[in-house]
Design a protein around this motif. Structure first.
Motif, PDB file in Angstrom:
ATOM      1  N   LYS A  86      16.115   7.569  13.749  1.00 42.07           N
ATOM      2  CA  LYS A  86      15.211   7.472  12.601  1.00 42.07           C
ATOM      3  C   LYS A  86      14.947   6.003  12.302  1.00 42.07           C
ATOM      4  CE  LYS A  86      16.282  11.621   9.981  1.00 42.07           C
ATOM      5  NZ  LYS A  86      16.756  12.107   8.692  1.00 42.07           N
ATOM      6  N   ALA A  87      13.748   5.732  11.906  1.00 46.74           N
ATOM      7  CA  ALA A  87      13.373   4.368  11.540  1.00 46.74           C
ATOM      8  C   ALA A  87      13.503   4.222  10.028  1.00 46.74           C
ATOM      9  CB  ALA A  87      11.965   4.058  12.011  1.00 46.74           C
ATOM     10  N   CYS A  88      14.739   4.247   9.558  1.00 45.23           N
ATOM     11  CA  CYS A  88      15.008   4.091   8.122  1.00 45.23           C
ATOM     12  C   CYS A  88      15.395   2.639   7.877  1.00 45.23           C
ATOM     13  CB  CYS A  88      16.148   5.008   7.683  1.00 45.23           C
ATOM     14  SG  CYS A  88      15.847   6.751   7.982  1.00 45.23           S
ATOM     15  N   ARG A  89      14.571   1.931   7.178  1.00 40.90           N
ATOM     16  CA  ARG A  89      14.870   0.538   6.841  1.00 40.90           C
ATOM     17  C   ARG A  89      14.938   0.433   5.327  1.00 40.90           C
ATOM     18  NH1 ARG A  89      11.887  -0.108  11.545  1.00 40.90           N
ATOM     19  NH2 ARG A  89      12.986  -1.323  13.102  1.00 40.90           N
ATOM     20  N   TYR A  90      15.988  -0.239   4.863  1.00 39.39           N
ATOM     21  CA  TYR A  90      16.233  -0.312   3.431  1.00 39.39           C
ATOM     22  C   TYR A  90      16.273  -1.747   2.937  1.00 39.39           C
ATOM     23  CZ  TYR A  90      17.435   4.623   3.542  1.00 39.39           C
ATOM     24  OH  TYR A  90      17.386   5.986   3.683  1.00 39.39           O
ATOM     25  N   GLU A  91      15.842  -1.914   1.709  1.00 40.99           N
ATOM     26  CA  GLU A  91      15.981  -3.180   0.993  1.00 40.99           C
ATOM     27  C   GLU A  91      17.315  -3.116   0.272  1.00 40.99           C
ATOM     28  OE1 GLU A  91      13.588  -6.429  -1.396  1.00 40.99           O
ATOM     29  OE2 GLU A  91      12.674  -4.949  -0.082  1.00 40.99           O
ATOM     30  N   LYS A  92      18.197  -4.041   0.593  1.00 40.24           N
ATOM     31  CA  LYS A  92      19.544  -4.005   0.021  1.00 40.24           C
ATOM     32  C   LYS A  92      19.529  -4.361  -1.457  1.00 40.24           C
ATOM     33  CE  LYS A  92      21.870  -5.095   4.331  1.00 40.24           C
ATOM     34  NZ  LYS A  92      22.706  -6.047   5.044  1.00 40.24           N
ATOM     35  N   GLY A  93      20.277  -3.569  -2.232  1.00 37.93           N
ATOM     36  CA  GLY A  93      20.441  -3.848  -3.653  1.00 37.93           C
ATOM     37  C   GLY A  93      21.582  -4.841  -3.854  1.00 37.93           C
ATOM     38  N   THR A  94      21.942  -5.078  -5.094  1.00 36.53           N
ATOM     39  CA  THR A  94      23.056  -5.997  -5.383  1.00 36.53           C
ATOM     40  C   THR A  94      24.311  -5.179  -5.645  1.00 36.53           C
ATOM     41  OG1 THR A  94      22.445  -6.026  -7.706  1.00 36.53           O
ATOM     42  CG2 THR A  94      21.571  -7.789  -6.332  1.00 36.53           C
ATOM     43  N   TRP A  95      25.448  -5.762  -5.306  1.00 37.36           N
ATOM     44  CA  TRP A  95      26.727  -5.091  -5.502  1.00 37.36           C
ATOM     45  C   TRP A  95      27.069  -5.068  -6.980  1.00 37.36           C
ATOM     46  CZ3 TRP A  95      28.689  -2.142  -1.936  1.00 37.36           C
ATOM     47  CH2 TRP A  95      28.398  -2.409  -0.595  1.00 37.36           C
ATOM     48  N   GLY A  96      27.581  -3.928  -7.431  1.00 37.08           N
ATOM     49  CA  GLY A  96      28.029  -3.788  -8.809  1.00 37.08           C
ATOM     50  C   GLY A  96      29.430  -4.353  -8.960  1.00 37.08           C
ATOM     51  N   GLU A  97      29.937  -4.267 -10.176  1.00 36.15           N
ATOM     52  CA  GLU A  97      31.301  -4.733 -10.465  1.00 36.15           C
ATOM     53  C   GLU A  97      32.313  -3.771  -9.847  1.00 36.15           C
ATOM     54  OE1 GLU A  97      32.175  -7.565 -12.177  1.00 36.15           O
ATOM     55  OE2 GLU A  97      30.034  -8.035 -12.104  1.00 36.15           O
ATOM     56  N   CYS A  98      33.526  -4.247  -9.649  1.00 35.73           N
ATOM     57  CA  CYS A  98      34.606  -3.402  -9.147  1.00 35.73           C
ATOM     58  C   CYS A  98      34.991  -2.389 -10.227  1.00 35.73           C
ATOM     59  CB  CYS A  98      35.823  -4.243  -8.773  1.00 35.73           C
ATOM     60  SG  CYS A  98      35.548  -5.216  -7.289  1.00 35.73           S
ATOM     61  N   ASN A  99      35.144  -1.133  -9.828  1.00 33.88           N
ATOM     62  CA  ASN A  99      35.558  -0.103 -10.782  1.00 33.88           C
ATOM     63  C   ASN A  99      37.086   0.009 -10.789  1.00 33.88           C
ATOM     64  OD1 ASN A  99      36.282   1.442  -8.527  1.00 33.88           O
ATOM     65  ND2 ASN A  99      34.456   2.704  -8.607  1.00 33.88           N
ATOM     66  N   PRO A 100      37.657   0.843 -11.646  1.00 31.68           N
ATOM     67  CA  PRO A 100      39.127   0.970 -11.704  1.00 31.68           C
ATOM     68  C   PRO A 100      39.759   1.439 -10.385  1.00 31.68           C
ATOM     69  CG  PRO A 100      38.137   1.924 -13.668  1.00 31.68           C
ATOM     70  CD  PRO A 100      37.010   1.582 -12.740  1.00 31.68           C
ATOM     71  N   GLN A 101      38.979   2.060  -9.521  1.00 34.20           N
ATOM     72  CA  GLN A 101      39.504   2.498  -8.216  1.00 34.20           C
ATOM     73  C   GLN A 101      39.373   1.398  -7.153  1.00 34.20           C
ATOM     74  OE1 GLN A 101      37.097   4.481  -9.904  1.00 34.20           O
ATOM     75  NE2 GLN A 101      38.750   5.661 -10.847  1.00 34.20           N
ATOM     76  N   ALA A 102      39.073   0.187  -7.568  1.00 33.22           N
ATOM     77  CA  ALA A 102      38.923  -0.984  -6.686  1.00 33.22           C
ATOM     78  C   ALA A 102      37.792  -0.788  -5.675  1.00 33.22           C
ATOM     79  CB  ALA A 102      40.233  -1.323  -5.995  1.00 33.22           C
ATOM     80  N   GLN A 103      36.675  -0.194  -6.136  1.00 31.74           N
ATOM     81  CA  GLN A 103      35.503  -0.018  -5.296  1.00 31.74           C
ATOM     82  C   GLN A 103      34.275  -0.555  -6.010  1.00 31.74           C
ATOM     83  OE1 GLN A 103      35.369   4.214  -4.522  1.00 31.74           O
ATOM     84  NE2 GLN A 103      36.556   3.961  -2.645  1.00 31.74           N
ATOM     85  N   MET A 104      33.301  -0.993  -5.221  1.00 32.30           N
ATOM     86  CA  MET A 104      32.024  -1.418  -5.784  1.00 32.30           C
ATOM     87  C   MET A 104      30.908  -0.701  -5.041  1.00 32.30           C
ATOM     88  SD  MET A 104      31.601  -5.333  -4.590  1.00 32.30           S
ATOM     89  CE  MET A 104      32.656  -5.979  -3.339  1.00 32.30           C
ATOM     90  N   THR A 105      29.752  -0.570  -5.698  1.00 33.97           N
ATOM     91  CA  THR A 105      28.645   0.211  -5.170  1.00 33.97           C
ATOM     92  C   THR A 105      27.357  -0.598  -5.245  1.00 33.97           C
ATOM     93  OG1 THR A 105      29.730   2.196  -6.004  1.00 33.97           O
ATOM     94  CG2 THR A 105      27.425   2.417  -5.422  1.00 33.97           C
ATOM     95  N   ARG A 106      26.459  -0.323  -4.301  1.00 41.34           N
ATOM     96  CA  ARG A 106      25.110  -0.874  -4.376  1.00 41.34           C
ATOM     97  C   ARG A 106      24.139   0.237  -4.001  1.00 41.34           C
ATOM     98  NH1 ARG A 106      25.016  -4.038   1.210  1.00 41.34           N
ATOM     99  NH2 ARG A 106      23.694  -2.549   2.284  1.00 41.34           N
ATOM    100  N   THR A 107      22.926   0.147  -4.525  1.00 36.82           N
ATOM    101  CA  THR A 107      21.880   1.127  -4.217  1.00 36.82           C
ATOM    102  C   THR A 107      20.772   0.416  -3.460  1.00 36.82           C
ATOM    103  OG1 THR A 107      22.422   2.373  -6.213  1.00 36.82           O
ATOM    104  CG2 THR A 107      20.291   2.815  -5.194  1.00 36.82           C
ATOM    105  N   ASP A 108      20.459   0.922  -2.263  1.00 40.26           N
ATOM    106  CA  ASP A 108      19.406   0.368  -1.422  1.00 40.26           C
ATOM    107  C   ASP A 108      18.174   1.260  -1.527  1.00 40.26           C
ATOM    108  OD1 ASP A 108      21.405  -1.371  -0.633  1.00 40.26           O
ATOM    109  OD2 ASP A 108      21.735  -0.411   1.309  1.00 40.26           O
ATOM    110  N   LYS A 109      16.981   0.647  -1.530  1.00 36.34           N
ATOM    111  CA  LYS A 109      15.721   1.396  -1.626  1.00 36.34           C
ATOM    112  C   LYS A 109      15.014   1.361  -0.281  1.00 36.34           C
ATOM    113  CE  LYS A 109      15.104   0.323  -6.492  1.00 36.34           C
ATOM    114  NZ  LYS A 109      14.310  -0.392  -7.489  1.00 36.34           N
ATOM    115  N   LEU A 110      14.412   2.485   0.093  1.00 34.30           N
ATOM    116  CA  LEU A 110      13.701   2.614   1.353  1.00 34.30           C
ATOM    117  C   LEU A 110      12.500   1.666   1.383  1.00 34.30           C
ATOM    118  CD1 LEU A 110      13.643   4.322   3.988  1.00 34.30           C
ATOM    119  CD2 LEU A 110      12.033   5.825   2.828  1.00 34.30           C
TER     120      LEU A 110
END
Length: 147
Positions: A86-110
């Motif tokens: 698949k030719a799925c190309r995404y624009e990378k979002g910015t990383w969020g803050e670390c949550n209590p589970q020591a993980q961070m998330t970002r949302t990328d848009k197509l």
């Protein structure tokens, strides 16, 4: 590096033997030899272009047309299939803050122009890097003086 090359070659030969044929492919044609122990048979095929991706099977195919070989022992046409990418190309979002589970998330848009079957947004999660406190020069010097 040699290990990787030998492993790849062994896998290729195992697959070829399992199917009863040995394939060799270059930019213009495909050579298919029959399995050892059978009548020495070589069939050379011209390669057709790849079809569009079938969204139901996520596969595309190409037709091989016999170019050289005995028509009684070689198939006049063969079909090769492989999975589509698949030719799925995404624009990378910015990383969020670390949550209590020591993980961070970002949302990328197509990105515009990508395959219509791709998800409009994707969410990526990763572990946060923990910062290890390094001793400062003053603390190192104090430790040296104690010894």
């Amino acid at each position: 590096m040699k290990w990787l090359l030998l492993t790849t070659l062994a896998v290729f030969l195992a697959v070829a033997v399992a199917e009863g044929e040995v394939w060799e492919e270059d930019d213009h044609e495909v050579l298919i030899r029959s399995e050892r122990g059978t009548k020495n048979q070589e069939c050379r095929y011209s390669k057709g272009g790849w079809s569009e991706c079938d969204p139901k099977t996520n596969q595309r195919s190409r037709t091989l047309t016999l170019k050289k070989g005995d028509q009684t022992n070689c198939e006049s046409t063969k079909t090769m299939q492989k999975k589509c990418r698949k030719a799925c190309r995404y624009e990378k979002g910015t990383w969020g803050e670390c949550n209590p589970q020591a993980q961070m998330t970002r949302t990328d848009k197509l990105k515009q122009g990508s395959d219509a079957s791709c998800e409009q947004k994707r969410e990526i999660t990763k572990k946060c890097k923990t910062k290890v406190a390094k001793p400062t020069k003053g603390k190192k010097a104090a430790r040296r003086n104690r010894n």
